[in-house]
Design an enzyme around this catalytic site. Structure first.
Site, PDB file in Angstrom:
ATOM      1  N   GLY A   1       0.802  -1.214   0.000  1.00  0.00           N
ATOM      2  CA  GLY A   1       0.000   0.000   0.000  1.00  0.00           C
ATOM      3  C   GLY A   1       0.835   1.264   0.000  1.00  0.00           C
ATOM      4  O   GLY A   1       0.340   2.331   0.375  1.00  0.00           O
ATOM      5  N   GLY A   2       2.109   1.135  -0.425  1.00  0.00           N
ATOM      6  CA  GLY A   2       2.964   2.316  -0.524  1.00  0.00           C
ATOM      7  C   GLY A   2       3.245   2.993   0.795  1.00  0.00           C
ATOM      8  O   GLY A   2       3.575   4.187   0.822  1.00  0.00           O
TER       9      GLY A   2
ATOM     10  N   SER B   1       4.991  -5.676  -1.711  1.00  0.00           N
ATOM     11  CA  SER B   1       5.222  -4.276  -2.086  1.00  0.00           C
ATOM     12  C   SER B   1       5.939  -3.525  -0.961  1.00  0.00           C
ATOM     13  O   SER B   1       7.078  -3.848  -0.644  1.00  0.00           O
ATOM     14  CB  SER B   1       3.897  -3.614  -2.467  1.00  0.00           C
ATOM     15  OG  SER B   1       4.109  -2.370  -3.079  1.00  0.00           O
ATOM     16  N   SER B   2       5.278  -2.552  -0.322  1.00  0.00           N
ATOM     17  CA  SER B   2       5.926  -1.880   0.809  1.00  0.00           C
ATOM     18  C   SER B   2       6.217  -2.885   1.918  1.00  0.00           C
ATOM     19  O   SER B   2       7.187  -2.735   2.671  1.00  0.00           O
ATOM     20  CB  SER B   2       5.058  -0.730   1.339  1.00  0.00           C
ATOM     21  OG  SER B   2       3.742  -1.157   1.620  1.00  0.00           O
TER      22      SER B   2
ATOM     23  N   GLU C   1       5.765  -5.282 -14.318  1.00  0.00           N
ATOM     24  CA  GLU C   1       5.544  -4.267 -13.286  1.00  0.00           C
ATOM     25  C   GLU C   1       6.634  -3.198 -13.294  1.00  0.00           C
ATOM     26  O   GLU C   1       7.797  -3.454 -13.639  1.00  0.00           O
ATOM     27  CB  GLU C   1       5.388  -4.896 -11.906  1.00  0.00           C
ATOM     28  CG  GLU C   1       6.585  -5.582 -11.302  1.00  0.00           C
ATOM     29  CD  GLU C   1       6.305  -5.965  -9.847  1.00  0.00           C
ATOM     30  OE1 GLU C   1       6.142  -5.051  -9.030  1.00  0.00           O
ATOM     31  OE2 GLU C   1       6.252  -7.165  -9.538  1.00  0.00           O
TER      32      GLU C   1
ATOM     33  N   HIS D   1       2.146  -5.723 -10.959  1.00  0.00           N
ATOM     34  CA  HIS D   1       2.378  -5.599  -9.518  1.00  0.00           C
ATOM     35  C   HIS D   1       1.182  -6.146  -8.729  1.00  0.00           C
ATOM     36  O   HIS D   1       0.042  -5.792  -9.007  1.00  0.00           O
ATOM     37  CB  HIS D   1       2.600  -4.125  -9.180  1.00  0.00           C
ATOM     38  CG  HIS D   1       3.078  -3.887  -7.781  1.00  0.00           C
ATOM     39  ND1 HIS D   1       4.300  -4.326  -7.322  1.00  0.00           N
ATOM     40  CD2 HIS D   1       2.492  -3.232  -6.733  1.00  0.00           C
ATOM     41  CE1 HIS D   1       4.466  -3.949  -6.067  1.00  0.00           C
ATOM     42  NE2 HIS D   1       3.384  -3.297  -5.689  1.00  0.00           N
TER      43      HIS D   1
END
Length: 332
Positions: free
Chosen positions: A85-86, A169-170, A271, A302
């Site tokens: 979620g960045g 991701s994050s 991605e 992604h």
């Protein structure tokens, strides 16, 4: 309302209309994001039980435990999963993360521990890293105290010699941080033994663009959005070469001398973050004593495993992760 003649605060950053940072530091989060996530149906895994628990009372942080309900004579491993979620969005309760954890618990036959962490820009990095460390220490404390034993009565026991950290991701960036924070065979975590890390499309950055970043945008991810996540999550004034974004930046600490547990890095071939993940894996692989493998899924974007956990590519990914975990079964 401001005083007479005072300029109203301006929007300094607007993230998809769902999060706004104002010039006076105020953060506005749209409630519509809850409506968006609620449109994703919750999966029904009758073979997996789950429950929530508080792991850090001062920050009111929760985690969700997922347990296969099938009785087994063999103790099951533990997978600690950090969502993506960045660093700005996400929760264990979001349907696509919840569904993924149900699938992980079922397909890997493992206890999945899915902690939340404080989000930026209200809580900029290193807040997420600190919360991740607290979650792993909570797991250790449970192992020492036995407070969670009642939840395992009548079901499989847990093998604390086989704990794996998996980040999306994050969350993949968080997994990197934990790998080098605790190193190999950390006595600080005893009796818990983390014996491997899996980084799924890890969110790394840098001022110099990679070829994949300069390529076409993804269906739901753009370079502009990635840049916004960094501006919102890094310490104010920091660039994308900050050590928390770029493990190999000019001011990043040297990683050669730190011994880490084996690592598996996964990326989608289509991605934007592909080249970051690939470079990260190959640079670590060249360092003496580090066992790092990189696998790329052709044409996948992604987070493909979150969007479609039952797709052929996702099922192949879960088999690869399972093989990675099984490779340690006979070591300890």
């Amino acid at each position: 309302m401001g005083s007479l003649g005072e300029e109203p605060p301006q929007v300094a950053e607007d993230c998809m209309g769902l999060l706004q940072l104002l010039s006076n530091g105020t953060v506005l989060r749209s409630k519509s994001i809850d409506l968006i996530t609620q449109q994703i149906p919750l999966a029904n895994h009758e073979t997996v039980l789950f429950k929530d628990s508080v792991f850090h009372k001062p920050n009111n942080l929760h985690l969700r435990l997922y347990k296969p309900s099938l009785v087994s004579n063999r103790a099951i491993p533990v997978v600690v999963f950090f969502h993506g979620g960045g660093f700005c969005f996400g929760s264990r309760s979001w349907p696509h993360f919840h569904n993924l954890c149900l699938t992980l618990a079922s397909s890997l036959h493992a206890l999945v521990v899915a902690p939340d962490y404080r989000l930026a820009p209200e809580h900029r990095l290193p807040a997420a890293f600190e919360d991740a460390e607290a979650a792993v220490m909570w797991l250790r404390d449970q192992a020492v105290s036995g407070d969670w034993n009642h939840w395992f009565e009548g079901g499989p026991s847990v093998d604390l010699d086989r704990v794996y950290v998996l980040g999306d991701s994050s969350g993949g960036n968080i997994a990197h941080h934990l790998a080098f924070r605790f190193g190999s065979g950390s006595v600080q975590l005893s009796p818990v033994r983390v014996c491997g890390y899996v980084l799924l499309g890890p969110f790394f950055g840098g001022e110099e663009r990679t070829k994949s970043e300069d390529g076409p945008s993804e269906q739901k991810l753009t370079l502009d959005l990635l840049d916004k996540f960094w501006r919102l999550s890094l310490p104010e004034g920091a660039t994308r070469d900050h050590p928390m974004a770029n493990p190999f930046g000019a001011t990043s600490p040297a990683l050669e001398s730190i011994s880490i547990e084996p690592m598996l890095v996964i990326a989608g071939g289509s991605e934007l973050l592909r080249d970051r993940a690939k470079e990260y894996a190959y640079k670590l692989k060249k360092m003496k004593g580090k066992k790092v493998d990189y696998i790329e899924f052709e044409n996948e974007e992604h987070g493909f495993y979150c969007k479609s956990p039952s797709s052929d590519a996702s099922e192949q990914l879960f088999r690869i992760i399972g093989d990675f975990m099984d490779s340690f079964s006979n070591i300890f």
